[in-house]
Design a protein around this motif. Structure first.
Motif, mmCIF file in Angstrom:
data_model
loop_
_atom_site.group_PDB
_atom_site.id
_atom_site.type_symbol
_atom_site.label_atom_id
_atom_site.label_comp_id
_atom_site.label_asym_id
_atom_site.label_seq_id
_atom_site.Cartn_x
_atom_site.Cartn_y
_atom_site.Cartn_z
ATOM 1 N N GLU A 80 0.977 -1.171 0.152
ATOM 2 C CA GLU A 80 -0.194 -0.082 0.138
ATOM 3 C C GLU A 80 0.939 1.185 -0.041
ATOM 4 O O GLU A 80 0.539 2.232 -0.796
ATOM 5 C CB GLU A 80 -0.952 -0.168 1.257
ATOM 6 C CG GLU A 80 -1.964 -1.090 1.104
ATOM 7 C CD GLU A 80 -1.408 -2.510 1.090
ATOM 8 O OE1 GLU A 80 -0.486 -2.635 2.017
ATOM 9 O OE2 GLU A 80 -2.158 -3.419 0.531
ATOM 10 N N THR A 83 2.711 1.611 -3.238
ATOM 11 C CA THR A 83 1.593 1.983 -4.318
ATOM 12 C C THR A 83 1.372 3.450 -4.333
ATOM 13 O O THR A 83 1.114 4.215 -5.350
ATOM 14 C CB THR A 83 0.374 1.136 -4.076
ATOM 15 O OG1 THR A 83 0.792 -0.280 -4.479
ATOM 16 C CG2 THR A 83 -0.832 1.583 -5.192
ATOM 17 N N ASP A 87 1.936 6.283 -6.866
ATOM 18 C CA ASP A 87 0.946 6.905 -7.530
ATOM 19 C C ASP A 87 1.165 8.529 -7.382
ATOM 20 O O ASP A 87 0.814 9.361 -8.314
ATOM 21 C CB ASP A 87 -0.368 6.562 -6.761
ATOM 22 C CG ASP A 87 -1.499 7.288 -7.350
ATOM 23 O OD1 ASP A 87 -1.958 6.915 -8.495
ATOM 24 O OD2 ASP A 87 -2.482 7.886 -6.559
ATOM 25 N N THR A 111 0.062 -4.724 -12.056
ATOM 26 C CA THR A 111 0.691 -5.138 -10.896
ATOM 27 C C THR A 111 2.361 -5.109 -11.334
ATOM 28 O O THR A 111 2.520 -5.779 -12.401
ATOM 29 C CB THR A 111 0.044 -6.405 -10.643
ATOM 30 O OG1 THR A 111 -1.313 -6.297 -10.498
ATOM 31 C CG2 THR A 111 0.761 -6.982 -9.300
ATOM 32 N N PHE A 121 3.863 -3.788 -5.866
ATOM 33 C CA PHE A 121 3.091 -2.518 -5.832
ATOM 34 C C PHE A 121 2.332 -2.472 -7.223
ATOM 35 O O PHE A 121 2.381 -3.227 -8.107
ATOM 36 C CB PHE A 121 3.928 -1.191 -5.791
ATOM 37 C CG PHE A 121 4.714 -0.953 -6.950
ATOM 38 C CD1 PHE A 121 4.328 -0.303 -8.121
ATOM 39 C CD2 PHE A 121 6.114 -1.532 -6.892
ATOM 40 C CE1 PHE A 121 5.193 -0.252 -9.265
ATOM 41 C CE2 PHE A 121 6.962 -1.264 -8.160
ATOM 42 C CZ PHE A 121 6.454 -0.491 -9.202
ATOM 43 N N TYR A 122 1.061 -1.433 -7.000
ATOM 44 C CA TYR A 122 0.514 -1.280 -8.302
ATOM 45 C C TYR A 122 0.631 -0.156 -8.935
ATOM 46 O O TYR A 122 1.009 0.887 -8.257
ATOM 47 C CB TYR A 122 -1.141 -1.357 -7.613
ATOM 48 C CG TYR A 122 -1.287 -2.861 -7.178
ATOM 49 C CD1 TYR A 122 -1.651 -3.977 -7.711
ATOM 50 C CD2 TYR A 122 -1.622 -2.887 -5.853
ATOM 51 C CE1 TYR A 122 -1.811 -5.243 -7.166
ATOM 52 C CE2 TYR A 122 -1.912 -4.062 -5.083
ATOM 53 C CZ TYR A 122 -2.211 -5.441 -5.821
ATOM 54 O OH TYR A 122 -2.439 -6.543 -5.388
ATOM 55 N N MET A 123 0.331 0.003 -10.123
ATOM 56 C CA MET A 123 0.772 1.559 -10.683
ATOM 57 C C MET A 123 -0.181 1.747 -11.954
ATOM 58 O O MET A 123 -0.794 0.819 -12.738
ATOM 59 C CB MET A 123 2.229 1.550 -11.178
ATOM 60 C CG MET A 123 2.577 0.829 -12.417
ATOM 61 S SD MET A 123 4.090 0.883 -12.609
ATOM 62 C CE MET A 123 4.226 2.557 -13.155
ATOM 63 N N ASN A 180 -4.684 -5.219 -13.074
ATOM 64 C CA ASN A 180 -4.837 -5.977 -11.742
ATOM 65 C C ASN A 180 -6.185 -6.872 -11.637
ATOM 66 O O ASN A 180 -7.024 -6.595 -11.897
ATOM 67 C CB ASN A 180 -5.022 -4.702 -10.857
ATOM 68 C CG ASN A 180 -5.063 -5.165 -9.356
ATOM 69 O OD1 ASN A 180 -4.626 -6.371 -9.148
ATOM 70 N ND2 ASN A 180 -5.676 -4.251 -8.558
#
Lengths: 321, 321
Positions: A80, A83, A87, A111, A121-123, A180
């Motif tokens: 989190e 990410t 972001d 992802t 992490f996510y982006m 994702n």
């Protein structure tokens, strides 16, 4: 480098990053120009100089990024936190119009993986080539098998004239980035409905997973955004054999406006369009893999057979899903 | 390393040499233990210490070999001269019983290539793992496609009990090393007749080239001869779909005494035998590639999918045919 009009030339277009095994000096030289984007002792991407400069902006570094000579790390102890820092970085750049590629912001989440397939992490999808991180997609070739009187035919879509990238070019029958959550199989079923109006039940019954292609794409200007951005990719491949429309098979048609028209094209016409540069570049990877698996390109008719097929199944140095 | 009972464990058995892209430190450490067998500035193989010691025997070095720290070169300005020097070396070793692997002398000729596919020299087949040079073969999987009521079945031969290597083990339907002169297609047609009594006309009509597997095998004791010898390989792959014998399809039977019997085996039985180590090790490479191309192993049912498929299409650092 071969010209685009040879199959190996097409591979060079999508796999433009030197290989550590076969070209160790070129690989060392190239990677020395970049910073490694690291997690623990793993490389998850490469940062090119224009991106490193942007990260070094005082507002951004420090809390969000740890920048050392040759090595960049994303701050945060949890998925989190990382990410959130990613972001904040990409949204700041978007607002400041720092990178042209971010003008194609999609609000789709990709992802990036840590070792052993856990999310790191996510982006935002449009930003991933800024960090040279691995992206995933699913592609399907819908084809009518050869008969004694007709050659193999492939359903080929022409991209809408209004698309931001590669307008009007030819494409793989069905193709989509893997966001994702969705796995490759669910991704291809969803895209087959959206891009080709193919019934979910038909796709579930007839689509066959046949492996994947992997390559390290160095973006050209025509891809949209800055040239030289790094885009290592894995595209899961599916084959779907169907009857010809006049034998009761489906007629593919656009559904979501991204495709202008679908054309059922003889194999010779597909090859000619490929060699004439009419296809979107990464389509060639999927088509060449199809040609090799279906015995259309063989060891006997293609001098670069060995290099083409191994290049299209490149083992990338990043942790994967 | 995974155990043999996982698919990745089977890949580790046949691809035991570190990868320069994903494991640069292990690759550097391993190759530092060997001398490079070079031509111009190309690596054509690796020489392990016990072979380097043998080359250093005063009788052999000098005229036949140029031995420098870390680099070994075969003397001779022409293919013929290099072939003669290699032949004198391996025959001398055979007479002196220097290497156990040469007790399997076959009087079959393999080609080692210079860049751009031209022959660099020719050598005795049984000696090639002493020099870590690339070898080629052709493998064919003859199968009966699944029907609504029966699963996919594969014709699996059991090796003769009297074979020097892997007696009594299971094998790919048709498999053979590619000697001097024959290309992969001609090789598979010849072997299909010799090993499975398949009619040439049937094979020419039905066999389909579907790519190849490539890997870097580090020989185990069970392969025969010294353990640790290096055997990078490219195996051209062919699929041949046939009818079941009770529907008029061929019944495969041994022809040349190398095979004891052919069994038409359900896919589940093939998988169980593979995971129980009943197949000759490099067969697993060809079968895993078949399973992935036929949608039997998928991204959804196999966690090591990406690693398995890229490892089996390894880009080797040597010049190729």
């Amino acid at each position: 480098m071969s010209s685009k009009s040879s199959y190996l030339g097409l591979v060079n277009e999508v796999d433009g990053f030197p290989d550590a095994a076969t070209h160790p000096e070129a690989f060392a030289e190239r990677t020395s120009e970049y910073s490694r984007f690291m997690h623990l002792n793993y490389t998850v991407g490469y940062i090119i100089p224009i991106v490193l400069d942007a990260l070094k902006d005082t507002e951004l570094s420090g809390d969000w990024w740890d920048i050392q000579p040759g090595v960049v790390r994303l701050c945060g102890d949890t998925v989190e936190e990382r990410t959130k820092n990613m972001d904040k970085t990409t949204r700041r750049w978007r607002e400041a119009q720092r990178f042209e590629i971010l003008s194609g912001w999609r609000d789709e989440i990709y992802t990036v993986y840590a070792p052993k397939g856990s999310p790191f992490f996510y982006m935002e999808r449009s930003a991933h080539p800024l960090f040279g991180v691995l992206a995933y997609g699913s592609h399907m070739t819908v084809y009518v098998p050869a008969t004694p009187t007709t050659p193999l035919r492939i359903w080929v879509p022409r991209r809408a004239a209004g698309k931001a990238t590669y307008p009007g070019m030819l494409d793989n029958t069905v193709a989509g980035g893997m966001g994702n959550g969705a796995g490759p199989w669910e991704c291809i079923i969803k895209e087959a409905g959206e891009e080709a109006s193919l019934e979910e039940s038909l796709v579930r019954a007839k689509a066959k997973p046949v492996g994947f292609v992997s390559y390290f794409y160095v973006r050209h200007k025509e891809a949209g955004g800055e040239a030289g951005l790094l885009q290592p990719e894995i595209e899961y491949c599916y084959d779907m054999a169907v009857e010809a429309p006049d034998s009761g098979g489906p007629t593919l048609k656009p559904c979501d406006g991204e495709v202008a028209v679908h054309i059922l094209m003889d194999i010779d016409e597909v090859v000619a369009n490929l060699k004439n540069g009419k296809f979107k570049p990464n389509c060639s990877a999927v088509l060449l893999d199809f040609f090799i698996r279906h015995g259309i390109i063989t060891a006997e008719n293609e001098p670069d057979y060995l290099e083409i097929y191994t290049r299209l199944h490149r083992r990338l140095e990043f942790p994967t899903r």
